[in-house]
Design an enzyme around this catalytic site. Structure first.
Site, PDB file in Angstrom:
ATOM      1  N   HIS A 234     -11.613  -4.276   9.550  1.00 40.43           N
ATOM      2  CA  HIS A 234     -12.159  -4.024   8.206  1.00 40.43           C
ATOM      3  C   HIS A 234     -13.380  -3.120   8.219  1.00 40.43           C
ATOM      4  O   HIS A 234     -14.158  -3.139   7.266  1.00 40.43           O
ATOM      5  CB  HIS A 234     -12.543  -5.354   7.535  1.00 40.43           C
ATOM      6  CG  HIS A 234     -11.401  -6.077   6.916  1.00 40.43           C
ATOM      7  ND1 HIS A 234     -10.403  -6.662   7.652  1.00 40.43           N
ATOM      8  CD2 HIS A 234     -11.078  -6.326   5.624  1.00 40.43           C
ATOM      9  CE1 HIS A 234      -9.533  -7.255   6.840  1.00 40.43           C
ATOM     10  NE2 HIS A 234      -9.917  -7.058   5.607  1.00 40.43           N
TER      11      HIS A 234
ATOM     12  N   GLU B  75       0.810  -1.224   0.000  1.00 41.95           N
ATOM     13  CA  GLU B  75       0.000   0.000   0.000  1.00 41.95           C
ATOM     14  C   GLU B  75       0.837   1.264   0.000  1.00 41.95           C
ATOM     15  O   GLU B  75       0.545   2.229  -0.705  1.00 41.95           O
ATOM     16  CB  GLU B  75      -0.955   0.004   1.196  1.00 41.95           C
ATOM     17  CG  GLU B  75      -2.174  -0.907   1.052  1.00 41.95           C
ATOM     18  CD  GLU B  75      -1.887  -2.373   1.353  1.00 41.95           C
ATOM     19  OE1 GLU B  75      -0.737  -2.700   1.729  1.00 41.95           O
ATOM     20  OE2 GLU B  75      -2.807  -3.201   1.225  1.00 41.95           O
TER      21      GLU B  75
HETATM   22  C1  TPP Z   1      -2.886  -4.778   4.138  1.00 42.62           C
HETATM   23  C2  TPP Z   1      -3.991  -5.459   3.462  1.00 42.62           C
HETATM   24  N1  TPP Z   1      -4.210  -5.228   2.163  1.00 42.62           N
HETATM   25  C3  TPP Z   1      -5.199  -5.867   1.500  1.00 42.62           C
HETATM   26  C4  TPP Z   1      -6.008  -6.752   2.150  1.00 42.62           C
HETATM   27  C5  TPP Z   1      -7.135  -7.483   1.401  1.00 42.62           C
HETATM   28  N2  TPP Z   1      -6.767  -8.882   1.255  1.00 42.62           N
HETATM   29  C6  TPP Z   1      -7.204  -9.808   2.119  1.00 42.62           C
HETATM   30  S1  TPP Z   1      -6.540 -11.302   1.817  1.00 42.62           S
HETATM   31  C7  TPP Z   1      -5.658 -10.737   0.509  1.00 42.62           C
HETATM   32  C8  TPP Z   1      -4.767 -11.669  -0.236  1.00 42.62           C
HETATM   33  C9  TPP Z   1      -3.664 -12.193   0.619  1.00 42.62           C
HETATM   34  O1  TPP Z   1      -2.981 -13.192  -0.050  1.00 42.62           O
HETATM   35  P1  TPP Z   1      -1.961 -14.147   0.654  1.00 42.62           P
HETATM   36  O2  TPP Z   1      -1.110 -13.370   1.589  1.00 42.62           O
HETATM   37  O3  TPP Z   1      -1.271 -14.902  -0.402  1.00 42.62           O
HETATM   38  O4  TPP Z   1      -2.859 -15.125   1.542  1.00 42.62           O
HETATM   39  P2  TPP Z   1      -3.976 -16.131   1.054  1.00 42.62           P
HETATM   40  O5  TPP Z   1      -5.276 -15.381   1.075  1.00 42.62           O
HETATM   41  O6  TPP Z   1      -3.616 -16.630  -0.283  1.00 42.62           O
HETATM   42  O7  TPP Z   1      -3.994 -17.198   2.082  1.00 42.62           O
HETATM   43  C10 TPP Z   1      -5.907  -9.389   0.305  1.00 42.62           C
HETATM   44  C11 TPP Z   1      -5.346  -8.605  -0.786  1.00 42.62           C
HETATM   45  C12 TPP Z   1      -5.779  -6.942   3.524  1.00 42.62           C
HETATM   46  N3  TPP Z   1      -6.559  -7.741   4.256  1.00 42.62           N
HETATM   47  N4  TPP Z   1      -4.760  -6.315   4.144  1.00 42.62           N
END
Ligand code: TPP
Ligand code: TPP
Ligand code: MG
Ligand code: MG
Lengths: 325, 330, 325, 330
Positions: free
Chosen positions: B132, B63
């Site tokens: 959130h 971000e």
């Molecule tokens: C700082 C932040 N940015 C964006 C999000 C929205 N978001 C939630 S899960 C996710 C993907 C995360 O991917 P990963 O770390 O690979 O974990 P996975 O969901 O694949 O287990 C995003 C973009 C968030 N929760 N926190």
């Protein structure tokens, strides 16, 4: 390609001297209370700014730190507006609003003067992205200290620039300390070029006390970036001869270490080479020093004569004037 | 006003984005999952296919840096629209927003400007709990150098983006997540709207309900209910939280002499406090009763529905506060 | 050392089944509107949580993500409080305040349930720091997705843990996607173990679909961390069989890719091994499934019977009750 | 009160830190340059030598992570004192502060708490320009789950840290950089002080000047000047911005009927707005004149001295606003 003629070497010497003398004067004026706030001197590191700037075209962009007088001077920002800025005058580079840490100059594409450690890196990525999207062949050269490498923004910016193949030259000025924190107390891996190569970009280091070596390395890096796609990381191993800022009692580093590095003063080194070559004698040096001294004096005179911004304009520029084009 | 086309808040923003991308080659959209995923709230869906991955850029989870890159690109002549998936994640980018976007113009003596638009979803009400559910728009409005807008209607959802892009300053657009599905009619040729005035959304003479964003529908519903009870509430939509249009609020309260502020931010230090302060400064002697505030409870938003409902301003709370305000004898 | 006896293999199968069936039920209850908010399923990745948890002692700490049902169940958090939490009940793990994304359990040292991507990493570093300062021999095991690797907090936390030699096991669940963003669109260097080793810590990867391989790798990693000083990075290559959350139309990955990974279902794999060894037949499997089903049903019954927190207590726990000891 | 010892605000904090490190083995200090450099404002000078590098930890430049590590260590039984060199850099750690420190207790249903102290320097007045001159204490006070304290006196500088360490919640201590050199007498045995009440620092009957932190000396100077002109101003030091001690403010204004709030934050959305709103809510009918606010101008703090001076609340501004308040006829 670097031009290792005597003339060019003299030019490099002049550039470094311009920085050195300007800053010595600044320190003096700080003690006299003419300059206030934080003042971070670049003395000892002149070879970096002077060397790197040789490789940049006028259309390229420079993003610097709060220790940026050297970058600004070598980039071609006028000493007058620079000094006037430190005097807090309306004719200053940033109209007196920025001071030593926030020198800006649109004409030379000098984008700060950024005083949040690491904060300039994302800006540089954005500059490069804009150029890429428009198809401009510019390079964005971003300076930062080795202390910034620990910040999250370093990581995010390195990754994004490499991932998107953006034309950024990451210039890491490794002067071994972030304020009082030595590199080995801030990084688990102290080989910064190695660290940088983990982002999948070319990364190498260079002796930052040798202006010709810096120039050659920067030239090669800029050529690589311009050839694209993608950034290059350059670690410049250097040292600041002065305290971090005017407030620093320098408890954290041994006097012998400082003395040893001062033996490698980039200005003395080039002078010695030129003398050996017979390209510099006392008369020539005196003339050079004299010219530089006059430039610095003129800058001080400019700053002294400059005016204070009217307080009616305090809130001017908080929001940009006029609509965006 | 030409005949309306049925649309949603989400589609209104999407068509505004599409038109911006069509109109100006300097515009590009960047953020997490704006492309291949189809957009977090499906707002950007289809744009990748239409404009390609250079102009609709999926970013890594970074971000601070993609917001900072938006600032740099804006300073370097582009017109980026950066999406922060939800305002909860904007906390990671606050250094770039406050220390760079908001300061560069002034700090450089006007040499640079940051014509950047940052869109983010805001607000609670979907049981997504403490990390959130923030409503940070009022909080961001504290920062000079930024503009903060909170579209509450289809017209504003569509038009504010246009105007924001024409503004030479960083403009933050907060879209309440519960509004995305709101539907209504919008003229096919709906265009830019101003982003520096408040607007009276419903006229009334007895009391002013001042609100914005996701709370506007609640305020209007409350006004409807109050009308049944014989109370004519005027509803003022702030629309823009910075700069705050003091004139419109003061004019309304000068007419009604009573004010209730509805704001989904946590009560202490929310924009409702600033509105109160402005009323005191500008029309103290017109006030026939203390200003009331209906805000979120001062808790990290809880997950359980009954607790979340209790934590957020509800129509019944607004009705009660307004009844209270009108029944106070000066 | 991993105990590859049949009994242990059956135990691993049971652990994975407990997660799988619990989550299948959760998905059902979500559709029925009993569970709300965001629900991120772990289905397909069970080998990771089940394998890693075998290597941890009760006194160790687990820091997880918002996709944490699997971690919680394998760690020993009761299914009843877990389900009740998703029902938003006062008997829920977090008294109904957290929901699916914020499961906490002090008894098993399960520290969230963290829904800011990367946000748990600094907490883990702090847990490990506290243990180190006190001289406790605990390990802090921190789970995060490959998407988190791009965040600045990943970088800062890796560096700090390595620099200070802290006992953290960094468990990166590389399921190839962060929502809709594929690894190669998020990282300039997609070999994450390689990336991690640039922080000067041991780093290796393991097949995250093979629960025994995960257990062995985690065992080795935990032993290394406990031996100290310093963290270890473990990349688990895995895949989620379901959409990112209940809202995801899954436009970003080909059905064939999903199908191919499903062929490698960690549960089927262990079942096949056990059958080959003659340690599992239909009767035994049915019995196992039955036991798991009953545990899940009991959790649902617990959640259904549980009560709603009184609204008088809405603001309870915003500030901790009583003075700190 | 035993006989006083001459000391400074800086030394008062240093001795509080030293005592905390001596008293409780769980306490440790961590931040950028707290050790070898001798502390940014020399506050922590000498502690490394006395307590060693394990308990006085120099960190890399990683605000988000060393703050987050402080949260984790606090949850795991320690009593960390984290120093963010200046509040300007706290923007990099806001995710950890708002999403973790402020929420964990509630979000976990009370299973965990975060007995963490974060110290930071705040405020302008040293010509360090836009990125180093924020006053964010009022802004942080918006966040439930945090406590925000702003010591303005030697006694509070010394005593608030003690109490903050005994508090099971995250407590943010904002130290105005211009106060570090302030000198005075402090009893040798000065101990803990409460951190949830405001205090009347000077009695008066004509008007209440409500302020805190670095503005307290200015408010007292203004009151002195006003006294010469026959105006008896009461000066209330908020001390703690969250929770805000409404009772003390209301009691003072109920006595004086007029209020001036002095706050170095940018005016819009500053804590001065919240104080105004509380006065309106709690003692509207006691107010004989509109509440006045003396705040910072809404500009990124400029470097030049005359501009910086003009941007910040000054004694003359306070005197003028107070004169104005007392001369208003109800
Ligand atoms: C700082 C932040 N940015 C964006 C999000 C929205 N978001 C939630 S899960 C996710 C993907 C995360 O991917 P990963 O770390 O690979 O974990 P996975 O969901 O694949 O287990 C995003 C973009 C968030 N929760 N926190
Ligand atoms: C985010 C942030 N944290 C802390 C500071 C305070 N600070 C100013 S300069 C500095 C040291 C930076 O060291 P380095 O990056 O190596 O650059 P150098 O000063 O050596 O040129 C620190 C800690 C800051 N300006 N920004
Ligand atoms: Mg350095
Ligand atoms: Mg993933």
């Amino acid at each position: 390609m670097p031009r290792h003629t005597e003339d060019h070497r003299l030019h490099l010497l002049r550039e470094m001297l311009r920085i050195r003398r300007f800053e010595e004067k600044s320190a003096e004026l700080y003690s006299a209370g003419k300059i206030r706030g934080f003042l971070h001197l670049y003395i000892g590191e002149e070879a970096v700014a002077a060397g790197v700037m040789q490789s940049l075209a006028p259309d390229d962009t420079v993003v610097a730190t709060y220790r940026e007088h050297g970058h600004a001077i070598a980039r071609g920002v006028g000493m007058g507006p620079l000094m006037a800025e430190m005097y807090g005058k309306a004719e200053g580079a940033s109209r007196g609003r920025g001071g030593s840490m926030h020198i800006f100059d649109a004409a030379t594409r000098f984008v700060g003067g950024n005083a949040i450690v690491g904060g300039g890196l994302p800006l540089a990525v954005g500059y490069a992205l804009a150029d890429r999207l428009r198809g401009d062949a510019r390079v964005t050269c971003c300076f930062f200290g080795e202390g910034a490498v620990a910040e999250g923004e370093f990581h995010e910016s390195m990754n994004l620039a490499a991932l998107w193949g953006l034309p950024v030259l990451f210039c890491c000025e490794n002067n071994l300390y972030a304020m009082g924190t030595a590199l080995q107390r801030s990084e688990s891996e102290t080989d910064l070029a190695l660290k940088a190569s983990a982002y999948g970009m070319p990364a190498w280091h260079v002796d930052g006390m040798d202006v010709e070596a810096v120039e050659a390395a920067a030239q090669r890096a800029v050529t690589t970036v311009r050839g694209g796609p993608g950034p290059v990381f350059l670690e410049m191993r250097t040292y600041r001869f002065r305290p971090h800022s005017m407030y620093d009692p320098e408890l954290y580093r041994p006097k012998e270490e400082v003395a040893a590095w001062k033996e490698r003063d980039p200005i003395s080194t080039v002078q010695a080479t030129l003398r050996e070559q017979g390209a510099l004698d006392n008369v020539a040096l005196e003339k050079l020093e004299d010219e530089v001294a006059r430039e610095v004096e003129a800058a001080v005179a400019f700053a002294e004569a400059a005016t204070l911004e009217s307080l009616d304009d305090l809130a001017r520029f908080v929001y940009a004037e006029g609509a965006a084009e | 006003m030409t005949t309306g086309v049925r649309t949603s808040y989400r589609e209104a923003i999407r068509s505004a984005l599409r038109e911006a991308l069509q109109r100006d080659p300097r515009v590009f959209v960047m953020g997490e999952d704006v492309g291949r995923y189809g957009g977090c709230y499906a707002v950007t869906k289809g744009l990748l296919e239409e404009f390609g991955p250079e102009r609709v850029r999926d970013t890594p989870l970074s971000e601070s840096t993609f917001v900072g890159a938006g600032i740099g690109a804006a300073m370097n002549g582009m017109r980026p629209i950066v999406e922060i998936m939800t305002c909860n994640f904007s906390l990671l980018a606050l250094d770039q927003i406050m220390n760079n976007a908001a300061t560069v113009s002034h700090m450089s003596g006007g040499q640079f400007s940051v014509p950047l638009v940052i869109r983010m979803a805001t607000g609670a009400g979907r049981q997504v709990a403490a990390q959130h559910s923030h409503s940070l728009e009022g909080w961001f409005a504290h920062v000079p150098g930024l503009k903060v807008v909170t579209p509450a209607t289809l017209e504003d959802a569509r038009g504010m983006l246009w105007t924001a892009l024409e503004d030479p300053n960083p403009v933050l657009i907060f879209e309440h997540a519960l509004l995305y599905n709101a539907e209504g009619e919008l003229p096919a040729d709906a265009g830019p709207v101003d982003i520096d005035t408040a607007r009276v959304r419903r006229e009334g003479r007895d009391v002013s309900i001042v609100t914005y964003g996701g709370s506007l529908p609640k305020a209007l519903a409350a006004a409807e209910e109050l009308a049944q009870a014989g109370v004519q509430a005027e509803v003022v939509d702030l629309r823009t939280l910075r700069p705050l249009d003091t004139g419109t609020i003061v004019a309304s309260v000068t007419k009604t002499h009573r004010a209730v502020i509805v704001d989904e931010g946590w009560r202490s230090g929310s924009i409702s406090a600033e509105v109160t302060a402005r009323l005191v400064e500008h029309c103290f002697y017109e006030l026939d009763a203390p200003v009331r505030r209906v805000c979120s409870a001062e808790v990290p938003t809880p997950y359980a529905k009954h607790m979340e409902d209790a934590a957020l301003p509800q129509v019944a709370d607004i009705v009660a506060a307004t009844q209270d305000a009108v029944s106070t004898v000066a």
